[in-house]
Write a protein that holds these residues in place. Structure first.
Motif, mmCIF file in Angstrom:
data_model
loop_
_atom_site.group_PDB
_atom_site.id
_atom_site.type_symbol
_atom_site.label_atom_id
_atom_site.label_comp_id
_atom_site.label_asym_id
_atom_site.label_seq_id
_atom_site.Cartn_x
_atom_site.Cartn_y
_atom_site.Cartn_z
ATOM 1 N N GLU A 6 0.830 -1.200 0.000
ATOM 2 C CA GLU A 6 0.000 0.000 0.000
ATOM 3 C C GLU A 6 0.866 1.251 0.000
ATOM 4 O O GLU A 6 1.976 1.253 0.554
ATOM 5 C CB GLU A 6 -0.908 0.043 1.232
ATOM 6 C CG GLU A 6 -1.842 -1.130 1.400
ATOM 7 C CD GLU A 6 -1.267 -2.209 2.287
ATOM 8 O OE1 GLU A 6 -2.047 -3.004 2.848
ATOM 9 O OE2 GLU A 6 -0.028 -2.262 2.403
ATOM 10 N N LEU A 20 -5.252 6.109 -2.074
ATOM 11 C CA LEU A 20 -4.388 4.996 -1.714
ATOM 12 C C LEU A 20 -4.225 4.059 -2.907
ATOM 13 O O LEU A 20 -5.158 3.870 -3.691
ATOM 14 C CB LEU A 20 -4.971 4.216 -0.541
ATOM 15 C CG LEU A 20 -5.302 5.003 0.728
ATOM 16 C CD1 LEU A 20 -5.794 4.060 1.819
ATOM 17 C CD2 LEU A 20 -4.117 5.816 1.195
ATOM 18 N N CYS A 22 -2.612 0.113 -4.037
ATOM 19 C CA CYS A 22 -2.161 -1.200 -3.585
ATOM 20 C C CYS A 22 -1.570 -1.922 -4.781
ATOM 21 O O CYS A 22 -2.304 -2.356 -5.669
ATOM 22 C CB CYS A 22 -3.314 -1.984 -2.989
ATOM 23 S SG CYS A 22 -2.928 -3.704 -2.607
ATOM 24 N N TRP A 36 -10.385 -3.315 0.790
ATOM 25 C CA TRP A 36 -9.674 -2.416 1.700
ATOM 26 C C TRP A 36 -10.318 -2.538 3.082
ATOM 27 O O TRP A 36 -11.548 -2.565 3.201
ATOM 28 C CB TRP A 36 -9.762 -0.966 1.234
ATOM 29 C CG TRP A 36 -8.907 -0.643 0.053
ATOM 30 C CD1 TRP A 36 -9.284 -0.637 -1.260
ATOM 31 C CD2 TRP A 36 -7.523 -0.249 0.077
ATOM 32 N NE1 TRP A 36 -8.224 -0.283 -2.063
ATOM 33 C CE2 TRP A 36 -7.131 -0.039 -1.264
ATOM 34 C CE3 TRP A 36 -6.575 -0.061 1.081
ATOM 35 C CZ2 TRP A 36 -5.836 0.356 -1.617
ATOM 36 C CZ3 TRP A 36 -5.299 0.322 0.739
ATOM 37 C CH2 TRP A 36 -4.937 0.531 -0.590
ATOM 38 N N CYS A 96 -4.787 -3.268 2.329
ATOM 39 C CA CYS A 96 -5.279 -3.870 1.103
ATOM 40 C C CYS A 96 -5.266 -5.387 1.281
ATOM 41 O O CYS A 96 -4.382 -5.927 1.960
ATOM 42 C CB CYS A 96 -4.357 -3.449 -0.039
ATOM 43 S SG CYS A 96 -4.616 -4.278 -1.599
#
Length: 127
Positions: A6, A20, A22, A36, A96
């Motif tokens: 992440e 965010l 991942c 998530w 994640c």
């Protein structure tokens, strides 16, 4: 070696936004749902959002509906979480995860339904 990494966390003021990411490696996750989760300080880890293997269906926890959006780019082996209108109560470590079920589009919101996890990224929202 399977890795989910992440990134994109940080400190933001209330009302702000973060995205965010991942990034996955070590195997292909394009056939499984991704999710998530988050762990607020001193609390248990909670489901935040999930996306089906092909990106066609998304699911959200009630407390993020209308503010967060999950997406995926299977060509880049990456899953995203766009977080808008952030609140101090969104402060948490965000994780994640990759589910263990192939080509299924149902809602996976329990930790036990996920096989691989990232290390997490800290999101702090100041008031």
């Amino acid at each position: 070696q399977v890795q989910l990494v992440e990134s994109g966390g940080g400190l933001v003021q209330a009302g702000g936004s973060l995205r965010l990411s991942c990034a996955t490696s070590g195997r292909t996750f394009t056939s499984v749902a991704m999710g998530w989760f988050r762990r607020p300080p001193g609390k248990a880890r909670d489901f935040v959002a999930a996306i089906s293997w092909n990106g066609a269906i998304t699911y959200y926890a009630d407390f993020v509906k209308g503010r967060f959006a999950i997406s995926r780019d299977n060509a880049k082996n990456t899953v995203y979480l766009q977080m808008n209108s952030l609140k101090p109560e969104d402060t948490a470590v965000y994780y994640c995860a990759a589910s263990r079920f192939l080509y299924n589009s149902r809602r996976y919101s329990s930790e036990g339904e996920y096989e691989y996890w990232g290390q997490g990224t800290q999101v702090t929202v100041s008031s």
